[in-house]
Design an enzyme around this catalytic site. Sequence first.
Site, PDB file in Angstrom:
ATOM      1  N   GLY A  50     -28.429  25.536  63.794  1.00 30.86           N
ATOM      2  CA  GLY A  50     -28.771  26.154  62.611  1.00 30.86           C
ATOM      3  C   GLY A  50     -29.796  25.321  61.831  1.00 30.86           C
ATOM      4  O   GLY A  50     -29.776  24.213  62.016  1.00 30.86           O
ATOM      5  N   GLN A  55     -34.353  23.007  54.417  1.00 32.70           N
ATOM      6  CA  GLN A  55     -34.495  21.701  55.169  1.00 32.70           C
ATOM      7  C   GLN A  55     -35.729  21.084  55.480  1.00 32.70           C
ATOM      8  O   GLN A  55     -35.818  20.165  56.036  1.00 32.70           O
ATOM      9  CB  GLN A  55     -33.342  21.824  56.285  1.00 32.70           C
ATOM     10  CG  GLN A  55     -31.663  22.171  55.892  1.00 32.70           C
ATOM     11  CD  GLN A  55     -31.210  22.250  57.183  1.00 32.70           C
ATOM     12  OE1 GLN A  55     -30.842  23.302  57.800  1.00 32.70           O
ATOM     13  NE2 GLN A  55     -30.722  21.060  57.650  1.00 32.70           N
ATOM     14  N   CYS A  99     -24.860  18.357  60.295  1.00 35.06           N
ATOM     15  CA  CYS A  99     -26.005  18.864  59.634  1.00 35.06           C
ATOM     16  C   CYS A  99     -27.405  18.131  60.123  1.00 35.06           C
ATOM     17  O   CYS A  99     -27.145  16.706  60.026  1.00 35.06           O
ATOM     18  CB  CYS A  99     -25.984  18.793  58.185  1.00 35.06           C
ATOM     19  SG  CYS A  99     -27.094  19.658  57.378  1.00 35.06           S
ATOM     20  N   LEU A 100     -28.357  18.731  60.475  1.00 31.79           N
ATOM     21  CA  LEU A 100     -29.424  17.990  60.878  1.00 31.79           C
ATOM     22  C   LEU A 100     -29.988  17.109  59.625  1.00 31.79           C
ATOM     23  O   LEU A 100     -30.816  16.003  59.924  1.00 31.79           O
ATOM     24  CB  LEU A 100     -30.703  18.967  61.446  1.00 31.79           C
ATOM     25  CG  LEU A 100     -30.229  19.695  62.611  1.00 31.79           C
ATOM     26  CD1 LEU A 100     -31.306  20.689  62.927  1.00 31.79           C
ATOM     27  CD2 LEU A 100     -30.415  18.555  63.669  1.00 31.79           C
ATOM     28  N   HIS A 141     -22.353  27.751  56.798  1.00 32.14           N
ATOM     29  CA  HIS A 141     -22.902  26.349  56.426  1.00 32.14           C
ATOM     30  C   HIS A 141     -24.288  26.448  55.936  1.00 32.14           C
ATOM     31  O   HIS A 141     -24.851  26.150  55.069  1.00 32.14           O
ATOM     32  CB  HIS A 141     -22.918  25.636  57.685  1.00 32.14           C
ATOM     33  CG  HIS A 141     -23.618  24.142  57.818  1.00 32.14           C
ATOM     34  ND1 HIS A 141     -23.083  23.187  57.844  1.00 32.14           N
ATOM     35  CD2 HIS A 141     -24.971  23.837  57.549  1.00 32.14           C
ATOM     36  CE1 HIS A 141     -24.144  22.090  57.866  1.00 32.14           C
ATOM     37  NE2 HIS A 141     -25.226  22.696  57.437  1.00 32.14           N
ATOM     38  N   GLU A 142     -25.068  27.485  56.857  1.00 32.43           N
ATOM     39  CA  GLU A 142     -26.753  27.726  56.656  1.00 32.43           C
ATOM     40  C   GLU A 142     -26.863  28.566  55.073  1.00 32.43           C
ATOM     41  O   GLU A 142     -27.703  28.131  54.501  1.00 32.43           O
ATOM     42  CB  GLU A 142     -27.227  28.531  57.627  1.00 32.43           C
ATOM     43  CG  GLU A 142     -27.141  27.804  59.159  1.00 32.43           C
ATOM     44  CD  GLU A 142     -27.732  26.479  58.851  1.00 32.43           C
ATOM     45  OE1 GLU A 142     -28.507  26.108  58.217  1.00 32.43           O
ATOM     46  OE2 GLU A 142     -27.379  25.681  59.768  1.00 32.43           O
ATOM     47  N   HIS A 145     -26.529  26.004  52.557  1.00 37.00           N
ATOM     48  CA  HIS A 145     -28.080  25.531  52.085  1.00 37.00           C
ATOM     49  C   HIS A 145     -28.763  26.182  51.122  1.00 37.00           C
ATOM     50  O   HIS A 145     -29.425  25.705  50.331  1.00 37.00           O
ATOM     51  CB  HIS A 145     -28.717  25.355  53.437  1.00 37.00           C
ATOM     52  CG  HIS A 145     -28.180  24.039  54.290  1.00 37.00           C
ATOM     53  ND1 HIS A 145     -28.446  22.954  53.779  1.00 37.00           N
ATOM     54  CD2 HIS A 145     -27.899  24.051  55.431  1.00 37.00           C
ATOM     55  CE1 HIS A 145     -28.303  21.765  54.653  1.00 37.00           C
ATOM     56  NE2 HIS A 145     -27.740  22.498  55.714  1.00 37.00           N
TER      57      HIS A 145
HETATM   58 CO    CO Z   1     -27.070  21.888  57.564  1.00 38.12          CO
END
Ligand code: CO
Length: 164
Positions: A50, A55, A99-100, A141-142, A145
């Site tokens: 995701g 991000q 998470c990236l 999660h997304e 963000h």
């Molecule tokens: Co994330």
Amino acid sequence: MEKNMALRNIVTKEDPVLYKKCRQVTEFNSRLHQLLDDMRETLIKSNGVGLAAPQVGILRRAVLVMETNVPEGEEEYIIELINPEIIEQSGEQTGAEGCLSVPEEYGVVTRPMNVKVRAQDRYGEFFEVEGTGLTARCFSHELDHLEGILFTSKAERMLDPEEL
Ligand code: CO
């Protein structure tokens, strides 16, 4: 015609952009499509499941989620969600999450087991989509963000690398 896609730089947890609330997308134009195409490329290259617009430094309500619950032999695919909202959720799952934007760190987070989202596609058309398991975790999660929330603030504890 060649499709122009570019990798975008993924910001990490030190960047204040990750703690801000994102604005609604109001224009479903070529600029949005370029952003989504770039995010898609960036997500695939990063082997993530995701990615949210903040991000890549864009404070707009757009996320990508990889649907990994596909029948044997079928390809996983990316769902584009613009201005997404969770309209139903049920159940609970507790497990490791990363998470990236928080590389090499994992924590234990409780999320709903089933999530239904209403969103717009890249042309502004409304649709609903349901996810379960990892996909539900990813929706949750997304969408966090977009509110400026990282999983680290929801983790009941962080994991040692040996625990993974
Ligand atoms: Co994330």
